[in-house]
Design a protein around this motif. Structure first.
Motif, PDB file in Angstrom:
ATOM      1  N   UNK A  50       0.828  -1.191   0.000  1.00 59.94           N
ATOM      2  CA  UNK A  50       0.000   0.000   0.000  1.00 59.94           C
ATOM      3  C   UNK A  50       0.868   1.249   0.000  1.00 59.94           C
ATOM      4  N   UNK A  51       0.788   2.032  -1.076  1.00 63.17           N
ATOM      5  CA  UNK A  51       1.536   3.284  -1.216  1.00 63.17           C
ATOM      6  C   UNK A  51       3.040   3.069  -1.062  1.00 63.17           C
ATOM      7  N   UNK A  52       3.479   1.875  -1.433  1.00 65.10           N
ATOM      8  CA  UNK A  52       4.909   1.548  -1.434  1.00 65.10           C
ATOM      9  C   UNK A  52       5.096   0.400  -2.410  1.00 65.10           C
ATOM     10  N   UNK A  53       6.330   0.084  -2.734  1.00 63.62           N
ATOM     11  CA  UNK A  53       6.564  -1.056  -3.609  1.00 63.62           C
ATOM     12  C   UNK A  53       6.465  -2.344  -2.799  1.00 63.62           C
ATOM     13  N   UNK A  54       6.134  -3.423  -3.482  1.00 56.96           N
ATOM     14  CA  UNK A  54       6.048  -4.680  -2.733  1.00 56.96           C
ATOM     15  C   UNK A  54       7.429  -5.161  -2.315  1.00 56.96           C
ATOM     16  N   UNK A  55       8.462  -4.740  -3.022  1.00 59.78           N
ATOM     17  CA  UNK A  55       9.819  -5.103  -2.627  1.00 59.78           C
ATOM     18  C   UNK A  55      10.159  -4.478  -1.273  1.00 59.78           C
ATOM     19  N   UNK A  56       9.823  -3.203  -1.102  1.00 54.77           N
ATOM     20  CA  UNK A  56      10.083  -2.541   0.175  1.00 54.77           C
ATOM     21  C   UNK A  56       9.239  -3.149   1.289  1.00 54.77           C
ATOM     22  N   UNK A  57       7.980  -3.444   0.974  1.00 54.85           N
ATOM     23  CA  UNK A  57       7.110  -4.066   1.971  1.00 54.85           C
ATOM     24  C   UNK A  57       7.629  -5.449   2.346  1.00 54.85           C
ATOM     25  N   UNK A  58       8.069  -6.202   1.366  1.00 55.13           N
ATOM     26  CA  UNK A  58       8.590  -7.548   1.625  1.00 55.13           C
ATOM     27  C   UNK A  58       9.833  -7.487   2.492  1.00 55.13           C
ATOM     28  N   UNK A  59      10.738  -6.541   2.205  1.00 58.75           N
ATOM     29  CA  UNK A  59      11.967  -6.416   2.996  1.00 58.75           C
ATOM     30  C   UNK A  59      11.650  -6.053   4.441  1.00 58.75           C
ATOM     31  N   UNK A  60      10.681  -5.170   4.627  1.00 62.16           N
ATOM     32  CA  UNK A  60      10.342  -4.778   5.993  1.00 62.16           C
ATOM     33  C   UNK A  60       9.700  -5.938   6.748  1.00 62.16           C
ATOM     34  N   UNK A  61       8.851  -6.694   6.078  1.00 63.36           N
ATOM     35  CA  UNK A  61       8.253  -7.869   6.705  1.00 63.36           C
ATOM     36  C   UNK A  61       9.326  -8.884   7.097  1.00 63.36           C
ATOM     37  N   UNK A  62      10.312  -9.043   6.235  1.00 70.24           N
ATOM     38  CA  UNK A  62      11.396  -9.980   6.515  1.00 70.24           C
ATOM     39  C   UNK A  62      12.152  -9.575   7.774  1.00 70.24           C
ATOM     40  N   UNK A  63      12.361  -8.273   7.960  1.00 73.30           N
ATOM     41  CA  UNK A  63      13.054  -7.793   9.154  1.00 73.30           C
ATOM     42  C   UNK A  63      12.248  -8.077  10.418  1.00 73.30           C
ATOM     43  N   UNK A  64      10.941  -8.222  10.249  1.00 76.15           N
ATOM     44  CA  UNK A  64      10.080  -8.565  11.389  1.00 76.15           C
ATOM     45  C   UNK A  64       9.934 -10.077  11.554  1.00 76.15           C
ATOM     46  N   UNK A  65      10.686 -10.835  10.734  1.00 75.67           N
ATOM     47  CA  UNK A  65      10.636 -12.292  10.842  1.00 75.67           C
ATOM     48  C   UNK A  65       9.468 -12.925  10.116  1.00 75.67           C
ATOM     49  N   UNK A  66       8.866 -12.194   9.177  1.00 70.59           N
ATOM     50  CA  UNK A  66       7.741 -12.705   8.411  1.00 70.59           C
ATOM     51  C   UNK A  66       8.165 -12.830   6.950  1.00 70.59           C
ATOM     52  N   UNK A  67       8.035 -14.017   6.400  1.00 70.89           N
ATOM     53  CA  UNK A  67       8.582 -14.286   5.076  1.00 70.89           C
ATOM     54  C   UNK A  67       7.459 -14.474   4.052  1.00 70.89           C
ATOM     55  N   UNK A  68       7.418 -13.550   3.105  1.00 75.89           N
ATOM     56  CA  UNK A  68       6.417 -13.546   2.042  1.00 75.89           C
ATOM     57  C   UNK A  68       7.117 -13.634   0.691  1.00 75.89           C
ATOM     58  N   UNK A  69       6.435 -14.267  -0.261  1.00 78.43           N
ATOM     59  CA  UNK A  69       6.930 -14.334  -1.639  1.00 78.43           C
ATOM     60  C   UNK A  69       6.016 -13.509  -2.533  1.00 78.43           C
ATOM     61  N   UNK A  70       6.509 -13.026  -3.667  1.00 79.00           N
ATOM     62  CA  UNK A  70       5.646 -12.290  -4.593  1.00 79.00           C
ATOM     63  C   UNK A  70       4.520 -13.176  -5.109  1.00 79.00           C
ATOM     64  N   UNK A  71       3.331 -12.619  -5.234  1.00 80.00           N
ATOM     65  CA  UNK A  71       2.222 -13.355  -5.831  1.00 80.00           C
ATOM     66  C   UNK A  71       2.487 -13.554  -7.328  1.00 80.00           C
ATOM     67  N   UNK A  72       2.014 -14.645  -7.908  1.00 81.77           N
ATOM     68  CA  UNK A  72       2.372 -14.951  -9.306  1.00 81.77           C
ATOM     69  C   UNK A  72       1.779 -14.011 -10.347  1.00 81.77           C
ATOM     70  N   UNK A  73       0.639 -13.397 -10.068  1.00 86.61           N
ATOM     71  CA  UNK A  73      -0.003 -12.544 -11.064  1.00 86.61           C
ATOM     72  C   UNK A  73      -0.017 -11.071 -10.668  1.00 86.61           C
ATOM     73  N   UNK A  74      -0.395 -10.786  -9.443  1.00 82.84           N
ATOM     74  CA  UNK A  74      -0.529  -9.385  -9.021  1.00 82.84           C
ATOM     75  C   UNK A  74       0.835  -8.753  -8.779  1.00 82.84           C
ATOM     76  N   UNK A  75       1.109  -7.592  -9.398  1.00 85.44           N
ATOM     77  CA  UNK A  75       2.392  -6.922  -9.190  1.00 85.44           C
ATOM     78  C   UNK A  75       2.485  -6.186  -7.852  1.00 85.44           C
TER      79      UNK A  75
END
Length: 407
Positions: free
Chosen positions: A150-175
Motif C-alpha cells: 500500500x503506497x509503497x513497492x512490494x519489494x520494500x514491503x517484503x523487505x520490511x516484513x522480513x526484518x520482522x521475521x515474516x517471510x512472504x513471496x511475490x504473488x504470481x499474477x498481481x504486481x
C-alpha cells in the motif's frame, strides 16, 4: 491452559458454530474477547481445531451416525489422543464420555461407506452445482495469507516484513501482492500497523487493477462494504482523483474511515444517495453466496439455503439494472462476485445483456494482457474472468467489465 481445558473451550465455541446463525470467525473473535486471559498460543490451537472440525463437519457427522454434538465432534478431532485424559471431568475440562458417546465414537472409527457429501464436505444441494469436483476439494483446503503493498513497492514491503521475521513471496499474477503459505498473525506487525500492507486475496487485487480506474474518471464502488476495493483503487491512483463509496449498510461503510486512516488513503468519499447517471466506472462488488471464499470461511456453506441463494440472485439482477441506469455512455459497468456459481455469474451477465444491447463485454484477454503486461491467460473465456484455487491459486471470484455504447 491444559489440553483438556482447550478441548472444553472448543466444545463451547462449537455450541455456537453449529447453530449456523453467525460466521465462525465472528464467534471465535467474540469468545476470545470475552476471555482475554487465554494466551495467544492457546487461542491459535483452539481456533485451528475449530476450523479443522468445520472442514470435516459432514464426514465426522456421517461417521457418527448423525450424532453431531459439540462433544462428539471435538472427540473426533482428537481421536488419536487419549480421550480419557481429555474428557476427565476436572475443573475447566469436559465431563467424562458417556457410554453412548463411546459407542458412537467406536462406530465412527470403523466407518467406511462414505457418501459424496462426506467425501467432498459439501451439502447435497450444493454438491450438484459442481461439475468439477476438484474445485470442491480445492475450496476445502486452507488458503494462504495474501497481502498487497500500500503506497509503497512490494519489494520494500517484503523487505520490511522480513526484518520482522515474516517471510512472504511475490504473488504470481498481481504486481502489488505478497503471499505467505504459513499462517501469520499481523496484529502485532508494524508493517501492517503502519499501513504499508493490507490483507487482500490476490484475485481481489487483480480485480482492482483490472477496473482500470484513472484519476479523471467518475468512479463509484456501489456495493463497497468495508471498502476493500475502494482502498486498493485509491492506493493504485496514489490518492489522486475520487472514489465514491456506497453501501446499503451504513455499519459496513463506517469501517472504511478507520481503515483509510491506517492506510493513509485520502481520496474516498462516502455517498448515501446515488442519483447521478454519468459514472465512468460503476463498480458492483455484488452481494453473493461467498462460495468462492470457502477456503477461508468453510462454515458459510452451512448457512446458505436455496431460498437465500434465490434471493441473492434476484438482488444481483436488480443491482445490475440500477448500475446500467447510472453508467454514462462510453463508460464501464463492472460486475464482481466472490462466488463460483454460474447463476450468480455468467448467467446474470447473459440475462442482463439480453435486455441491454447497449452493453457489451470487453475482450478480457486483451484487458488482462494490457493491464498486467502478461501473455499467459489462465481463463477459458474472453467474455469474463473466473478466478479459482485451481486456475489462479486464489479465492473464487467472477469479474466482467461491460462497456456502454456511445450515444
Amino acid at each position: 491452559m491444559k489440553e483438556a481445558s482447550r478441548v472444553e473451550a472448543i466444545i463451547e465455541v462449537l455450541g455456537e458454530v453449529l447453530k449456523d446463525a453467525q460466521p465462525a470467525d465472528v464467534i471465535l473473535d467474540k469468545y476470545f474477547k470475552e476471555r482475554r486471559y487465554i494466551g495467544s498460543k492457546d487461542r491459535r490451537q483452539i481456533a485451528d481445531s475449530v476450523w479443522k472440525i468445520i472442514r470435516n463437519r459432514i464426514s465426522y457427522t456421517e461417521a457418527l451416525g448423525g450424532a453431531a454434538t459439540p462433544r462428539l465432534l471435538a472427540a473426533m478431532c482428537f481421536a488419536a489422543a487419549d480421550l480419557e485424559l481429555l474428557f476427565n471431568g476436572e475443573e475447566y475440562a469436559p465431563a467424562p464420555l458417556l457410554k453412548e458417546e463411546k459407542a458412537a465414537l467406536s462406530q465412527a472409527a470403523a466407518y467406511e461407506n462414505w457418501s459424496d457429501e462426506a467425501i467432498y464436505e459439501c451439502p447435497r444441494w450444493l454438491l450438484d452445482k459442481f461439475e468439477n469436483k476438484r474445485l470442491l476439494e480445492a475450496l476445502n483446503t486452507t488458503a494462504p495469507v495474501d497481502v498487497r503493498a500500500n503506497l509503497t513497492s512490494r519489494e520494500k514491503a517484503r523487505d520490511r516484513l522480513k526484518k520482522e521475521g515474516l517471510f512472504f513471496a511475490p504473488t504470481p499474477f498481481s504486481p502489488i501482492g505478497l503471499r505467505s503459505e504459513d499462517r501469520v498473525n499481523l496484529n502485532n506487525c508494524m508493517t501492517y500497523q503502519d499501513g504499508e500492507i493490507e490483507v487482500m486475496d490476490e484475485a481481489s487485487q487483480l480485480i482492482s487493477l483490472l477496473c482500470r480506474v484513472k484519476p479523471h474518471h467518475k468512479t463509484i464502488d456501489y456495493c463497497a462494504g468495508a471498502g476493500g476495493k475502494s482502498l486498493a483503487i485509491g492506493a493504485l491512483m496514489n490518492n489522486d482523483g475520487v472514489i465514491w463509496a456506497h453501501d446499503i449498510s451504513q455499519e459496513r461503510l463506517s469501517r472504511i474511515k478507520k481503515r483509510a486512516e491506517r492506510l493513509d488513503i485520502l481520496n474516498i468519499k462516502i455517498i448515501k444517495d446515488v442519483t447521478d447517471t454519468d459514472y465512468t466506472r460503476f463498480i458492483i462488488d455484488a452481494p453473493c453466496s461467498g462460495s468462492g471464499t470457502w477456503r477461508r470461511s468453510p462454515d458459510a456453506k452451512f448457512r446458505l439455503t436455496p431460498e437465500k441463494l434465490a434471493h441473492i440472485c434476484q438482488t444481483q439482477a436488480e443491482i445490475l439494472e440500477n448500475g446500467a441506469a447510472h453508467t454514462k455512455a462510453g463508460g464501464r459497468l463492472i460486475y464482481i462476485t466472490c462466488s463460483v456459481f454460474a447463476e450468480e455469474n455468467e448467467r446474470q451477465i447473459e440475462a442482463f445483456l439480453a435486455k441491454h444491447p447497449e452493453f457489451a463485454p470487453l475482450n478480457h484477454r486483451d484487458l488482462w494482457k494490457d493491464t498486467l503486461e502478461m501473455d499467459f491467460y489462465p481463463f477459458d473465456s474472453d467474455k469474463w474472468l473466473k478466478f479459482s484455487p485451481l486456475n489462479t491459486k486464489t479465492d473464487g471470484f467472477f469479474f466482467c467489465a461491460l462497456q456502454k455504447a456511445q450515444e
